[in-house]
Enzyme design. Sequence first.
Site, PDB file in Angstrom:
ATOM      1  N   ASP A  30      53.869  35.977  47.454  1.00 33.10           N
ATOM      2  CA  ASP A  30      52.575  35.849  48.328  1.00 33.10           C
ATOM      3  C   ASP A  30      52.641  36.464  49.633  1.00 33.10           C
ATOM      4  O   ASP A  30      51.594  37.159  50.079  1.00 33.10           O
ATOM      5  CB  ASP A  30      52.149  34.277  48.339  1.00 33.10           C
TER       6      ASP A  30
ATOM      7  N   LYS B 207      47.650  42.491  45.196  1.00 37.22           N
ATOM      8  CA  LYS B 207      49.402  42.624  45.310  1.00 37.22           C
ATOM      9  C   LYS B 207      49.783  41.063  44.930  1.00 37.22           C
ATOM     10  O   LYS B 207      49.129  40.082  45.085  1.00 37.22           O
ATOM     11  CB  LYS B 207      49.916  42.928  46.719  1.00 37.22           C
TER      12      LYS B 207
ATOM     13  N   ILE C 282      39.706  35.530  47.675  1.00 34.35           N
ATOM     14  CA  ILE C 282      40.033  36.943  47.949  1.00 34.35           C
ATOM     15  C   ILE C 282      38.719  37.896  47.443  1.00 34.35           C
ATOM     16  O   ILE C 282      38.434  38.934  47.992  1.00 34.35           O
ATOM     17  CB  ILE C 282      41.388  37.454  47.500  1.00 34.35           C
ATOM     18  N   ALA C 283      38.279  37.605  46.068  1.00 32.13           N
ATOM     19  CA  ALA C 283      37.204  38.507  45.654  1.00 32.13           C
ATOM     20  C   ALA C 283      35.989  38.228  46.373  1.00 32.13           C
ATOM     21  O   ALA C 283      35.123  39.289  46.763  1.00 32.13           O
ATOM     22  CB  ALA C 283      36.696  37.879  44.317  1.00 32.13           C
TER      23      ALA C 283
ATOM     24  N   TYR D 184      35.914  38.264  31.416  1.00 33.62           N
ATOM     25  CA  TYR D 184      36.487  39.410  31.817  1.00 33.62           C
ATOM     26  C   TYR D 184      36.535  40.741  30.939  1.00 33.62           C
ATOM     27  O   TYR D 184      36.160  41.821  31.150  1.00 33.62           O
ATOM     28  CB  TYR D 184      37.915  39.164  31.921  1.00 33.62           C
TER      29      TYR D 184
ATOM     30  N   HIS E  25      47.763  39.183  36.555  1.00 29.96           N
ATOM     31  CA  HIS E  25      47.786  40.562  36.990  1.00 29.96           C
ATOM     32  C   HIS E  25      47.841  41.576  35.814  1.00 29.96           C
ATOM     33  O   HIS E  25      47.231  42.573  35.516  1.00 29.96           O
ATOM     34  CB  HIS E  25      48.189  41.086  38.245  1.00 29.96           C
TER      35      HIS E  25
ATOM     36  N   SER F  93      33.696  36.475  35.327  1.00 26.18           N
ATOM     37  CA  SER F  93      34.347  35.305  35.533  1.00 26.18           C
ATOM     38  C   SER F  93      34.434  34.697  34.263  1.00 26.18           C
ATOM     39  O   SER F  93      33.989  35.045  33.280  1.00 26.18           O
ATOM     40  CB  SER F  93      33.573  34.373  36.612  1.00 26.18           C
ATOM     41  N   ARG F  94      35.366  33.848  34.267  1.00 30.57           N
ATOM     42  CA  ARG F  94      35.620  32.844  32.932  1.00 30.57           C
ATOM     43  C   ARG F  94      34.386  31.935  32.395  1.00 30.57           C
ATOM     44  O   ARG F  94      34.169  31.445  31.382  1.00 30.57           O
ATOM     45  CB  ARG F  94      36.984  32.126  33.053  1.00 30.57           C
TER      46      ARG F  94
END
Length: 327
Positions: A181, A100, A15-16, A61, A82, A36-37
């Site tokens: 979702d 969302k 989604i990013a 982050y 989130h 990112s991690r």
Amino acid sequence: MSTTIRWGILATGKIARQFAADLALVPDARLVAVGSRSLESAERFAAAYDGEGPVRAHGSYADLVDDPDVDVVYVATPHALHLDDARLALEAGKHVLCEKPLTLDARDAERLFALASERGLFLMEAMWTACHPAIHALRERLATGELGRPRHLHAELGFVVPDDPTSRMLDSRLGAGALLDMGIYPLTFAHLLLGEAHSLTAEADVVRTEHGDYDASIVIAGRYPAGVLATMAASMTSVSSRSATIATDTGRIVVADFHHPTRIVFTPLDGAAIEIEPATPVIGRGYSHEIVEVGRCLRAGLTESPLVPPVQTLAILRQMDALRATV
């Protein structure tokens, strides 16, 4: 706030990537950093989306939200993360657009909105349906009465999620479940077009796992203002039409891909079908309209979006809290 809104993206998943592609289509908005991690993942992402200039890659982050060139952070992590990720950005003084559902429950969302308010920062749930120009056009036409009085709404969204133990959609620790979702979309669609529900009931196919339970499919019945009834469905185990219909006392409205509409047609009882066109063109996949709305709000000095206000986000989260408690 400068003319160009400078964005940072927190996380590098699917989604990013979709969001970054739509961001490139919006004038006066630019991706300047990604976090990112792992630094390697951030560097790959940055290299792929550096069209208007270099994108800085951050290996955490925390480093992303501390980047002084970032105005607003888009949070693209799984649902269960989130709260912490949006809070991290807000505490660093960054405006936030968060995927969302904003959080797993209404109480946590209230905390985030309170924090944003205390800091004088903008916070919005990334609900593209509420920002979509086709939905705006439909709401306006319904409000005039020219499409008749709505009497029943039906909306369904579902697809088959592969049985992959590594999938975040099947991991209850990450907020698994069809309601969070997918079900959030028909609930939001009904809310936007009919108003806040008077009552909702649900039945669900619940999967029990060692890490917790989640709903694989859910059906919802609701009563809305003016006696309008609604039926809604979400599923991770079946292929749905992904469409919505609104039956009025003078005809029928069909909305294809209702959560980001591709076509809306009203067929009156007596007469030819009428296509309902948005007043402005749809940009990209639809994420662009969230980006445009955030930019508009920030330039106007707003800390809340009129299109996706906190009261709306909280209303839908409270509905989902109540439904999950009963299935």
